[in-house]
Design a protein around this motif. Structure first.
Motif, PDB file in Angstrom:
ATOM      1  N   SER A  15      15.077  12.681   4.317  1.00  0.00           N
ATOM      2  CA  SER A  15      15.154  12.830   2.758  1.00  0.00           C
ATOM      3  C   SER A  15      14.099  12.194   2.107  1.00  0.00           C
ATOM      4  O   SER A  15      14.166  12.007   0.939  1.00  0.00           O
ATOM      5  CB  SER A  15      16.531  12.607   2.401  1.00  0.00           C
ATOM      6  OG  SER A  15      16.907  11.370   2.438  1.00  0.00           O
ATOM      7  N   ALA A  16      13.137  11.427   2.861  1.00  0.00           N
ATOM      8  CA  ALA A  16      12.137  10.569   2.148  1.00  0.00           C
ATOM      9  C   ALA A  16      11.114  11.370   1.234  1.00  0.00           C
ATOM     10  O   ALA A  16      10.987  12.535   1.764  1.00  0.00           O
ATOM     11  CB  ALA A  16      11.539   9.671   3.250  1.00  0.00           C
ATOM     12  N   PRO A  17      10.504  10.943   0.397  1.00  0.00           N
ATOM     13  CA  PRO A  17       9.516  11.725  -0.275  1.00  0.00           C
ATOM     14  C   PRO A  17       8.395  11.725   0.570  1.00  0.00           C
ATOM     15  O   PRO A  17       7.922  10.901   1.517  1.00  0.00           O
ATOM     16  CB  PRO A  17       9.390  10.946  -1.539  1.00  0.00           C
ATOM     17  CG  PRO A  17       9.811   9.733  -1.349  1.00  0.00           C
ATOM     18  CD  PRO A  17      10.924   9.517  -0.266  1.00  0.00           C
ATOM     19  N   SER A  18       7.605  12.811   0.357  1.00  0.00           N
ATOM     20  CA  SER A  18       6.460  13.078   1.044  1.00  0.00           C
ATOM     21  C   SER A  18       5.563  12.052   0.536  1.00  0.00           C
ATOM     22  O   SER A  18       5.366  11.361  -0.519  1.00  0.00           O
ATOM     23  CB  SER A  18       5.785  14.406   0.622  1.00  0.00           C
ATOM     24  OG  SER A  18       5.415  14.501  -0.540  1.00  0.00           O
TER      25      SER A  18
ATOM     26  N   SER B  86       0.729  -1.392  -0.085  1.00  0.00           N
ATOM     27  CA  SER B  86       0.018   0.166  -0.077  1.00  0.00           C
ATOM     28  C   SER B  86       0.730   1.255   0.067  1.00  0.00           C
ATOM     29  O   SER B  86       2.241   1.142   0.264  1.00  0.00           O
ATOM     30  CB  SER B  86      -0.838   0.014   1.133  1.00  0.00           C
ATOM     31  OG  SER B  86      -0.071   0.265   2.282  1.00  0.00           O
ATOM     32  N   GLN B  87       0.150   2.407  -0.524  1.00  0.00           N
ATOM     33  CA  GLN B  87       0.844   3.559  -0.553  1.00  0.00           C
ATOM     34  C   GLN B  87       1.450   4.074   0.798  1.00  0.00           C
ATOM     35  O   GLN B  87       2.737   4.545   1.048  1.00  0.00           O
ATOM     36  CB  GLN B  87       0.020   4.641  -0.917  1.00  0.00           C
ATOM     37  CG  GLN B  87      -0.025   4.692  -2.626  1.00  0.00           C
ATOM     38  CD  GLN B  87      -1.193   5.252  -3.273  1.00  0.00           C
ATOM     39  OE1 GLN B  87      -1.990   5.913  -2.417  1.00  0.00           O
ATOM     40  NE2 GLN B  87      -1.424   5.023  -4.502  1.00  0.00           N
ATOM     41  N   LYS B  88       0.645   3.742   1.905  1.00  0.00           N
ATOM     42  CA  LYS B  88       1.114   4.130   3.311  1.00  0.00           C
ATOM     43  C   LYS B  88       2.153   3.317   3.502  1.00  0.00           C
ATOM     44  O   LYS B  88       3.250   3.735   4.652  1.00  0.00           O
ATOM     45  CB  LYS B  88      -0.254   4.027   4.255  1.00  0.00           C
ATOM     46  CG  LYS B  88       0.177   4.254   5.807  1.00  0.00           C
ATOM     47  CD  LYS B  88      -1.055   4.271   6.815  1.00  0.00           C
ATOM     48  CE  LYS B  88      -0.765   4.801   7.922  1.00  0.00           C
ATOM     49  NZ  LYS B  88      -1.859   4.509   8.730  1.00  0.00           N
ATOM     50  N   THR B  89       2.098   2.050   3.383  1.00  0.00           N
ATOM     51  CA  THR B  89       3.459   1.164   3.712  1.00  0.00           C
ATOM     52  C   THR B  89       4.668   1.626   3.267  1.00  0.00           C
ATOM     53  O   THR B  89       5.442   1.590   3.490  1.00  0.00           O
ATOM     54  CB  THR B  89       2.944  -0.245   3.712  1.00  0.00           C
ATOM     55  OG1 THR B  89       1.945  -0.854   4.109  1.00  0.00           O
ATOM     56  CG2 THR B  89       4.280  -1.200   3.969  1.00  0.00           C
ATOM     57  N   ILE B  90       4.539   1.980   1.603  1.00  0.00           N
ATOM     58  CA  ILE B  90       5.735   2.408   1.003  1.00  0.00           C
ATOM     59  C   ILE B  90       6.140   3.568   1.676  1.00  0.00           C
ATOM     60  O   ILE B  90       7.392   3.765   1.931  1.00  0.00           O
ATOM     61  CB  ILE B  90       5.111   2.798  -0.267  1.00  0.00           C
ATOM     62  CG1 ILE B  90       4.845   1.448  -1.016  1.00  0.00           C
ATOM     63  CG2 ILE B  90       6.445   3.264  -1.241  1.00  0.00           C
ATOM     64  CD1 ILE B  90       4.173   1.393  -2.710  1.00  0.00           C
ATOM     65  N   HIS B  91       5.439   4.432   2.111  1.00  0.00           N
ATOM     66  CA  HIS B  91       5.844   5.661   2.485  1.00  0.00           C
ATOM     67  C   HIS B  91       6.710   5.356   4.202  1.00  0.00           C
ATOM     68  O   HIS B  91       7.467   5.970   4.153  1.00  0.00           O
ATOM     69  CB  HIS B  91       4.620   6.851   3.233  1.00  0.00           C
ATOM     70  CG  HIS B  91       5.123   7.992   3.763  1.00  0.00           C
ATOM     71  ND1 HIS B  91       4.636   8.451   5.111  1.00  0.00           N
ATOM     72  CD2 HIS B  91       5.823   8.987   3.129  1.00  0.00           C
ATOM     73  CE1 HIS B  91       5.211   9.664   5.156  1.00  0.00           C
ATOM     74  NE2 HIS B  91       6.079   9.863   4.120  1.00  0.00           N
ATOM     75  N   GLU B  92       5.943   4.596   4.978  1.00  0.00           N
ATOM     76  CA  GLU B  92       6.591   4.204   6.163  1.00  0.00           C
ATOM     77  C   GLU B  92       7.956   3.696   6.262  1.00  0.00           C
ATOM     78  O   GLU B  92       8.943   3.913   6.556  1.00  0.00           O
ATOM     79  CB  GLU B  92       5.738   3.298   6.923  1.00  0.00           C
ATOM     80  CG  GLU B  92       4.347   4.021   7.477  1.00  0.00           C
ATOM     81  CD  GLU B  92       3.544   3.218   7.966  1.00  0.00           C
ATOM     82  OE1 GLU B  92       3.518   1.802   7.811  1.00  0.00           O
ATOM     83  OE2 GLU B  92       2.250   3.343   8.529  1.00  0.00           O
ATOM     84  N   GLU B  93       8.030   2.797   4.998  1.00  0.00           N
ATOM     85  CA  GLU B  93       9.286   1.890   4.714  1.00  0.00           C
ATOM     86  C   GLU B  93      10.314   3.086   4.243  1.00  0.00           C
ATOM     87  O   GLU B  93      11.715   2.957   4.648  1.00  0.00           O
ATOM     88  CB  GLU B  93       9.199   0.926   3.903  1.00  0.00           C
ATOM     89  CG  GLU B  93       8.337  -0.223   4.250  1.00  0.00           C
ATOM     90  CD  GLU B  93       8.264  -1.588   3.416  1.00  0.00           C
ATOM     91  OE1 GLU B  93       9.005  -1.730   2.501  1.00  0.00           O
ATOM     92  OE2 GLU B  93       7.663  -2.535   3.632  1.00  0.00           O
ATOM     93  N   MET B  94      10.038   3.999   3.305  1.00  0.00           N
ATOM     94  CA  MET B  94      11.044   4.899   2.710  1.00  0.00           C
ATOM     95  C   MET B  94      11.248   5.864   4.032  1.00  0.00           C
ATOM     96  O   MET B  94      12.630   6.063   3.877  1.00  0.00           O
ATOM     97  CB  MET B  94      10.437   5.758   1.481  1.00  0.00           C
ATOM     98  CG  MET B  94      10.152   4.610   0.563  1.00  0.00           C
ATOM     99  SD  MET B  94       9.931   5.324  -0.964  1.00  0.00           S
ATOM    100  CE  MET B  94      11.385   6.150  -1.644  1.00  0.00           C
ATOM    101  N   VAL B  95      10.474   6.009   4.868  1.00  0.00           N
ATOM    102  CA  VAL B  95      11.158   7.040   5.987  1.00  0.00           C
ATOM    103  C   VAL B  95      11.974   6.419   6.808  1.00  0.00           C
ATOM    104  O   VAL B  95      13.034   6.871   7.240  1.00  0.00           O
ATOM    105  CB  VAL B  95       9.794   7.587   6.625  1.00  0.00           C
ATOM    106  CG1 VAL B  95      10.021   8.231   8.071  1.00  0.00           C
ATOM    107  CG2 VAL B  95       8.932   8.557   5.945  1.00  0.00           C
TER     108      VAL B  95
END
Length: 355
Positions: A40-43, A25-34
């Motif tokens: 420096s992770a994307p928003s 999911s997009q939320k999971t992708i965001h959490e992993e990238m953070v």
């Protein structure tokens, strides 16, 4: 946009594409990238945009070609200007930033999220998503200041001179909360129409100490504050101290200003040494530890808010009136807060102090 910035964006998109194809999911992708890229992770909005594109079958991770010339609004100079404005007022709205900078709302949004890595927490802009090293630097600086104060902080307060730049407007409307008033039950409440700050404004550079204002300078229309101008201001500050605070120069002035590029420029540093000032270390991205930002300017703008001024001279008179109406203990209180705020910063392990 620099080559390094573009390469970082391409890298981010490749990761988003890979994780999207894994079905995450997009939320999971965001959490992993953070977790991996930290500040420096994307928003999340950037991840949502590209993840949706990849789900629709997009394969390229390069930007689509744009008609005409390249977009140049998000220049390094504009990013620095935007960062300075946000540091001056952590609650400033995107529309206000667009009005001040004459850039589009979309460009401001992109610069805040993708260039400055700013995010909104509890309805407040924080100057920076601090890394562990940046938080530790804040803690170390606060400990250093408290050690300097030792058992006799009053003698240190007496030596401190602090200052910064800020915008003041010909008209800055009251907030809804500030305009609250009493009215009888059952009667219609007063109406408040939405008004934006006036385009008329001036940049004020203010230096002060525990006894009061030392120097106020205003930037003329069309002028910018560069290292040369700031160096001249520092020399005028020295003369003001010599005139208004007899004996203060002999005690060795402790200059507290932030890490804005104009303050850290080689020419400015040379002027500090020429004036015989010693600088107090100030951690980057820390308006909550700068007396002008957490005390002097917020109170000044609260006083000016809701008043209309016909021209720059009226506005300058109002600024002078506000400061001249304060007792010496008012300014001492602003400097003294450095102790409690330093202790608070240490207690919360370098995070931002909200109030």
């Amino acid at each position: 946009m620099t080559d390094a910035t573009m390469l970082k964006k391409i890298e981010h998109r490749a990761v988003i594409k890979f994780l999207t194809k894994q079905g995450k999911s997009q939320k999971t992708i965001h959490e992993e990238m953070v977790t991996v890229y930290q500040d420096s992770a994307p928003s999340l909005s950037t991840i949502q945009k590209w993840s949706s594109e990849f789900k629709r079958g997009r394969e390229s991770i390069e930007d689509d070609p744009r008609p005409g010339g390249p977009i140049t609004a998000a220049t390094e100079e504009n990013v620095k200007i935007l960062e300075k404005l946000v540091l001056e007022d952590a609650r400033v709205k995107i529309k206000m930033l667009a009005e001040i900078t004459k850039l589009s709302v979309g460009t401001i949004h992109t610069m805040l999220h993708d260039y400055l890595n700013l995010t909104k927490v509890s309805a407040r802009w924080v100057p920076r998503m601090l890394t562990a090293l940046q938080k530790q630097a804040r803690v170390d600086t606060c400990k250093e200041f408290l050690e300097l104060c030792g058992d006799d902080p009053a003698s240190v307060f007496e030596r401190i001179v602090t200052g910064d730049e800020t915008w003041v407007h010909h008209y800055d409307p009251e907030s809804k909360q500030e305009s609250m008033q009493w009215h009888k039950k059952g009667s219609d409440p007063p109406k408040k129409f939405k008004v934006t700050p006036s385009a008329g404004k001036i940049m004020a550079t203010v230096f002060w100490d525990s006894k009061g204002i030392l120097l106020i300078e205003y930037t003329k229309k069309g002028e910018t504050i560069n290292a040369e101008k700031y160096s001249t201001t520092l020399r005028r500050l020295r003369e003001a101290i010599k005139e208004k605070r007899r004996g203060k120069l002999a005690k060795k002035v402790l200059l507290l200003h932030d890490n804005a590029p104009v303050h850290t420029a080689r020419l400015s540093k040379a002027a500090v040494r020429e004036c015989g000032f010693e600088e107090i270390n100030h951690p980057p991205y820390s308006p909550d530890l700068a007396p002008s930002d957490y005390f002097l300017f917020p109170n000044l703008k609260k006083y000016l808010r809701g008043k209309r001024f016909a021209d720059d001279n009226e506005l300058k008179s109002a600024v002078n009136e506000h400061f001249s109406g304060q007792e010496e203990k008012y300014f001492f209180k602003g400097i003294e807060k450095l102790i409690s705020r330093s202790n608070k910063c240490i207690d919360i392990m370098g995070d931002y102090i909200e109030k």
